[in-house]
Enzyme design. Sequence first.
Site, short mmCIF file in Angstrom:
data_model
loop_
_atom_site.label_atom_id
_atom_site.label_comp_id
_atom_site.label_asym_id
_atom_site.label_seq_id
_atom_site.Cartn_x
_atom_site.Cartn_y
_atom_site.Cartn_z
N LYS A 1 0.79 -1.13 -0.13
CA LYS A 1 0.20 0.03 -0.02
C LYS A 1 0.77 1.00 -0.02
O LYS A 1 1.60 1.63 1.18
CB LYS A 1 -0.76 0.20 1.35
CG LYS A 1 -2.11 1.03 0.82
CD LYS A 1 -2.39 1.93 2.27
CE LYS A 1 -1.55 3.02 2.63
NZ LYS A 1 -1.79 4.19 1.63
N GLU B 1 -0.82 7.32 -0.45
CA GLU B 1 -2.08 8.03 -1.25
C GLU B 1 -1.55 9.19 -2.21
O GLU B 1 -2.26 9.39 -3.10
CB GLU B 1 -3.39 8.33 -0.60
CG GLU B 1 -3.43 9.35 0.72
CD GLU B 1 -2.77 8.60 1.78
OE1 GLU B 1 -2.16 7.55 1.88
OE2 GLU B 1 -2.89 9.18 2.80
N GLY C 1 7.05 5.16 8.01
CA GLY C 1 6.14 6.42 8.22
C GLY C 1 6.37 6.89 9.19
O GLY C 1 7.68 7.07 10.40
N GLY C 2 5.35 7.91 9.83
CA GLY C 2 5.47 8.71 11.01
C GLY C 2 5.03 7.70 12.23
O GLY C 2 4.34 6.92 12.15
N GLU D 1 9.84 1.55 10.43
CA GLU D 1 10.71 2.60 10.17
C GLU D 1 10.45 3.88 10.30
O GLU D 1 9.38 4.18 9.69
CB GLU D 1 11.33 2.25 8.90
CG GLU D 1 12.02 0.76 8.37
CD GLU D 1 13.37 0.82 9.14
OE1 GLU D 1 13.82 1.76 9.67
OE2 GLU D 1 13.91 -0.27 9.37
N CYS E 1 14.07 10.95 6.20
CA CYS E 1 14.16 10.43 7.46
C CYS E 1 15.41 10.70 8.29
O CYS E 1 15.47 10.91 9.50
CB CYS E 1 13.59 8.91 7.70
SG CYS E 1 14.66 7.96 6.60
N GLU F 1 10.57 16.49 14.53
CA GLU F 1 10.85 16.34 13.11
C GLU F 1 10.06 17.39 12.36
O GLU F 1 8.92 17.08 12.24
CB GLU F 1 10.44 14.76 12.83
CG GLU F 1 10.96 14.27 11.29
CD GLU F 1 10.55 12.90 10.90
OE1 GLU F 1 9.47 12.61 11.18
OE2 GLU F 1 11.40 12.09 10.38
P1 NAD Z 1 2.36 8.68 7.30
O1 NAD Z 1 2.72 7.91 8.62
O2 NAD Z 1 1.52 9.76 7.23
O3 NAD Z 1 2.07 7.73 6.26
C1 NAD Z 1 2.71 6.55 5.96
C2 NAD Z 1 1.99 5.55 5.19
O4 NAD Z 1 0.99 4.86 6.24
C3 NAD Z 1 1.05 5.96 4.05
O5 NAD Z 1 1.16 5.07 3.39
C4 NAD Z 1 -0.31 6.21 4.79
O6 NAD Z 1 -1.56 5.86 3.77
C5 NAD Z 1 -0.29 5.03 5.81
N1 NAD Z 1 -1.21 5.27 6.91
C6 NAD Z 1 -1.73 6.20 7.42
N2 NAD Z 1 -2.59 6.10 8.44
C7 NAD Z 1 -2.71 4.70 8.40
C8 NAD Z 1 -3.18 3.67 9.41
N3 NAD Z 1 -4.05 4.04 10.28
N4 NAD Z 1 -2.98 2.39 9.21
C9 NAD Z 1 -2.20 2.11 8.26
N5 NAD Z 1 -1.37 2.68 7.41
C10 NAD Z 1 -1.53 4.17 7.56
O7 NAD Z 1 4.10 9.15 6.95
P2 NAD Z 1 4.25 9.97 5.77
O8 NAD Z 1 3.87 11.35 5.98
O9 NAD Z 1 4.10 9.43 4.45
O10 NAD Z 1 6.04 9.89 5.73
C11 NAD Z 1 6.56 10.66 6.48
C12 NAD Z 1 7.41 9.91 7.74
O11 NAD Z 1 7.95 8.68 7.19
C13 NAD Z 1 8.39 10.83 8.43
O12 NAD Z 1 8.15 10.68 9.85
C14 NAD Z 1 9.63 10.10 7.98
O13 NAD Z 1 10.70 10.11 9.02
C15 NAD Z 1 9.28 8.77 8.20
N6 NAD Z 1 10.24 7.98 7.33
C16 NAD Z 1 10.81 7.12 7.79
C17 NAD Z 1 12.02 6.06 6.93
C18 NAD Z 1 12.95 5.19 7.89
O14 NAD Z 1 13.70 4.68 7.08
N7 NAD Z 1 13.09 5.07 9.02
C19 NAD Z 1 12.12 6.51 5.93
C20 NAD Z 1 11.38 6.98 4.97
C21 NAD Z 1 10.31 8.00 5.87
#
Ligand code: NAD
Length: 517
Positions: free
Chosen positions: A193, A196, A246-247, A268, A302, A403
């Site tokens: 997934k 979006e 993600g976050g 991650e 990140c 962040e």
């Molecule tokens: P996000 O957490 O908003 O979204 C990440 C993904 O999770 C998206 O596909 C989103 O649709 C999905 N998501 C959102 N709500 C969800 C839920 N309730 N259940 C399951 N999936 C859900 O993050 P973002 O804004 O897309 O990315 C930025 C973040 O990612 C930053 O905090 C960054 O540091 C982190 N990041 C970490 C690494 C790493 O290697 N540690 C790498 C890249 C990005």
Amino acid sequence: MSIDRVQAGKSQDVMRGQRPRLNMYVDGNWIPAGDGSVHEIINPFNQEVLAMAPAGNREDAEKAIRAAREAFDTGPWPSLSGSERGRFLYRTAELIDRDHEQLAVLETLDTGKTLAESRSDMDDIADVFRYYAGMADKDGGELIDSPIKNSISRIVREPVGVCALITPWNYPLLQASWKLAPALAAGNTVILKPSEITPLTSLKIAELVEEAGIPKGVVNIVTGLGSVVGQTLAESCNVDLISFTGGGVTGRKIMRAASINFKKIALELGGKNPNVIFADADFDTAVDYALNAVYFHAGQVCSAGARLIVEESLHDQFVASLVERVKNIRLGSGMDDETEMGPLISAEHREKVETFVKIGLKEGAKLLTGGKRPEQEELSRGFFFEPTVFDECSPDMRIVQEETFGPILTVETFRTEEEAIRLANDSVYGLAGAVWTQNMNRAERVSRSLRLGTVWINDYHPYFPQAPWGGYKQSGIGRELGKTGLEEYTEQKHIFQNINPQPMNWFGKNRERVEET
Ligand code: NAD
């Protein structure tokens, strides 16, 4: 060519500016969302609509889970030999190389990052597929020294099952490849997934996986909101593992949802990464890399080196030189070779970054440059934000601790090595960071004292498939890449064989016979 393949070819139409209605890839078919809903995919450089992507719902996610379950439970993929699976992955890597430029352009249109960065991402992505293709047949299990006589004891690794892979918008295909390649090499089936906001290259990779001949149902891509599709994947009892990048806020939701069936989990998450400069560092190189550390992809990385921690005696000279160069950073379209920094991903994200600037000012940090939207008319349609430097920062400030995920650098100073280590470690995160010094004893001491998953000495940012990637503390759970990145997608099984079985007579023994003897 099947009708499905023709439908899949719509990524070509994005390149032609035709705003296609894309389909997602489930059980080997290219399908719209069940209820026909779509999201507009926006170019952050000019807000033009690039394409319509399916806004999948719960039923769409469940359909993909059923397909992946069926492919795992009854399909050929998990029982292929490692070498056979490796061949499919090598083939996918070749197709990534073939379509390298198309993939890079799609990534740049979707994320706003420069084409040079996207091209470099695509090189890394092909390498990740090749690395895990090569690893797929290397683990023949392990014989162990059984303490029980007349026995053979073996440890083998097997795929976990159905894996849900959830990725962010900043490195859409790179993050997907760090999950897809090892998950497939290990024999799992997957549902990817993508964010979006940036699904284009993930849908394109589905075309390549299909062309490489990976059987239907093994790879499924469902687009849609995280709160709908992502949440369904995290909650499903038919999903055995979830790997999320993600976050932290989303990470917590996923952890809670995953507890329903105790699915395996890899997270991650974010970082607020220190870049520590000692006065004996090679000055010009350290200044140059301090810029790379924080301004790649407009700081939406990140591992961005967002906290500059510089020795007090070097501070004035270092910061003056840095700010001079920051003022020269050229903003523009990622498609323009002259551009050094593209826009932020969305209007909403830019507002978040702007809020951090207000917070920094209120906290008493000194704004040296940036802190606002650029004034050039040609950038007015994009979500641009000027590269920003805050001086006179301290660890109690939110601007230092949180962040921002934007082009914001904070500067702190130290007098002793101990103070440098204390400042660098003063964070809830522990993803990555760097130390700059020509004293190799100090480099060793400091790098061992930093509570970070990756430490660079006299460098910033290198990562490659051979070395593990992941964070200490609130930067996550588990590691991607390297040998560990493959092991995350496996279960260990102990197989014990008695080669001379004899009755033990512990229970219900025949007493007469025992007494007679
Ligand atoms: P996000 O957490 O908003 O979204 C990440 C993904 O999770 C998206 O596909 C989103 O649709 C999905 N998501 C959102 N709500 C969800 C839920 N309730 N259940 C399951 N999936 C859900 O993050 P973002 O804004 O897309 O990315 C930025 C973040 O990612 C930053 O905090 C960054 O540091 C982190 N990041 C970490 C690494 C790493 O290697 N540690 C790498 C890249 C990005």
